[in-house]
Design an enzyme around this catalytic site. Structure first.
Site, PDB file in Angstrom:
ATOM      1  N   TRP A  63     -10.338  -3.409  -6.223  1.00 44.58           N
ATOM      2  CA  TRP A  63     -10.744  -3.111  -4.848  1.00 44.58           C
ATOM      3  C   TRP A  63     -12.230  -2.772  -4.843  1.00 44.58           C
ATOM      4  O   TRP A  63     -12.957  -3.150  -3.924  1.00 44.58           O
ATOM      5  CB  TRP A  63      -9.901  -1.959  -4.314  1.00 44.58           C
ATOM      6  N   ASP A  84       0.823  -1.221   0.000  1.00 40.06           N
ATOM      7  CA  ASP A  84       0.000   0.000   0.000  1.00 40.06           C
ATOM      8  C   ASP A  84       0.857   1.272   0.000  1.00 40.06           C
ATOM      9  O   ASP A  84       0.650   2.179   0.814  1.00 40.06           O
ATOM     10  CB  ASP A  84      -0.958   0.010   1.202  1.00 40.06           C
ATOM     11  N   ASP A 140      -0.601  -4.215  -4.009  1.00 40.31           N
ATOM     12  CA  ASP A 140      -1.576  -3.129  -4.215  1.00 40.31           C
ATOM     13  C   ASP A 140      -0.915  -1.768  -3.986  1.00 40.31           C
ATOM     14  O   ASP A 140      -1.467  -0.899  -3.302  1.00 40.31           O
ATOM     15  CB  ASP A 140      -2.763  -3.281  -3.258  1.00 40.31           C
ATOM     16  N   ARG A 184      -5.983  -5.427  -9.691  1.00 37.29           N
ATOM     17  CA  ARG A 184      -7.124  -6.206  -9.213  1.00 37.29           C
ATOM     18  C   ARG A 184      -8.132  -5.229  -8.631  1.00 37.29           C
ATOM     19  O   ARG A 184      -7.781  -4.132  -8.182  1.00 37.29           O
ATOM     20  CB  ARG A 184      -6.707  -7.270  -8.198  1.00 37.29           C
TER      21      ARG A 184
END
Length: 332
Positions: free
Chosen positions: A233, A154, A175, A231
């Site tokens: 969220w 993150d 991510d 991907r």
């Protein structure tokens, strides 16, 4: 066609709401200097930000001299039009190691509108095993030039608003570019530390009416092992890679549905004329697509974020802060 109409509407809306007009750009900027050795107006970056008046209406240029600044920085929502600039990103480092909550762990948080960051390294050194944000951007009309943004999980919470990233280096594993902003990443270098299929992006668009998404234009992707491009969220996650070099770290399938096949019919994952071994689309998931030249046109300029009306150039004229503002950090 729907995407084209969407972005034309988005551009019209964003152009009408911009507050950074030409008069403001041409005015002399208020100059503040940060220097750890005491040779500037402030020794800490946060002290310089705190000195900016609430509801500020003029460009404040905070020049940060080289050094490693162990600070947890917040640019409050009531302090717009701040530029924070180093001279070289490797020389001006803002560092922290907080972890846990994605909104609270950030080393650097931007809540204000019309913020500009230049030639800075912003990092979170927490490492693997925890959510550890380096930069959180939750203000509208924020731009970053030549910055290094580093963490593991993150890294960049690209939360909300319209944002522009130019010639930035962004590094992480899981991510590491995520959130629900409407953002253009131009000529950026994305470096994934993923050891086996983690996602570079996790865009959070949650409904078809949200005017958000990430576009990567003319970027470069490298890494240590393997990763996917994105991907979802949010179920309507929107990510576009255009004219981007992809090394062989990108897995042939390209994208991941985060274990929820229902999102395959609602996400908007597109590529356009990308190149390199990781850009081979023969084995891409069937729910991602290649854009035609006509479809891609709307994504290839700053118009998609209304940026031409608010991305401001570096001030050419400066004025010294008054003693009321430049009182040195010892007064805080």
């Amino acid at each position: 066609m729907a995407a084209f109409i969407f972005y034309v509407t988005l551009f019209t809306l964003m152009a009408s709401t911009s507050q950074a007009d030409a008069a403001q750009t041409s005015a002399a900027a208020l100059l503040l200097r940060v220097d750890q050795s005491g040779k500037g107006d402030y020794e800490k970056i946060q002290d310089a930000i705190d000195a900016v008046p609430s509801n500020n209406k003029e460009v404040v240029f905070i020049l940060v001299n080289p050094g490693i600044y162990h600070e947890k920085i917040v640019v409050p929502a009531d302090k717009p039009f701040i530029t924070l600039s180093g001279s070289k990103p490797n020389d001006t480092v803002i560092t922290g190691s907080d972890s846990g909550d994605i909104f609270e762990s950030a080393t650097f948080t931007v809540l204000a509108s019309d913020f500009v960051g230049r030639y800075l390294t912003i990092q979170n050194t927490c490492g693997a095993g925890a959510k550890a944000v380096a930069l959180r951007v939750s203000g509208d009309r924020a731009a970053f030039f030549g910055c290094r943004i580093l963490s593991y999980q993150d890294t960049l919470l690209d939360d909300t608003g319209r944002h522009y990233y130019s010639n930035c280096y962004i590094e992480g594993a899981v991510d590491f570019i995520f959130g629900n902003a409407a953002s253009l990443f131009e000529r950026c270098h994305l470096h994934t530390l993923s050891e086996g299929g983690a996602s570079i992006t996790a865009q959070r668009r949650e409904s078809p009416s949200e005017e958000t998404g990430f576009t990567f234009l003319g970027c470069k992707i490298t890494g240590v092992r393997t990763a996917v491009l994105g991907r979802p969220w949010g179920p309507y996650s929107r990510v576009i890679f255009a004219l981007t070099y992809m090394s062989n770290v990108i897995l042939p399938q390209g994208w991941d549905d985060w274990g929820d096949s229902s999102k395959q019919s609602t996400v908007f994952y597109r590529e356009y004329k990308c190149y390199g071994p990781g850009a081979n689309n023969r084995k891409r998931v069937e729910w991602s697509q290649q854009l035609t030249t006509k479809e891609a046109k709307i994504f290839l300029t700053k118009n998609m974020i209304g940026g031409k009306s608010w991305i401001r150039s570096t001030p050419k004229r400066f004025k010294k802060a008054s003693s009321a503002i430049s009182n040195n950090s010892t007064t805080h």
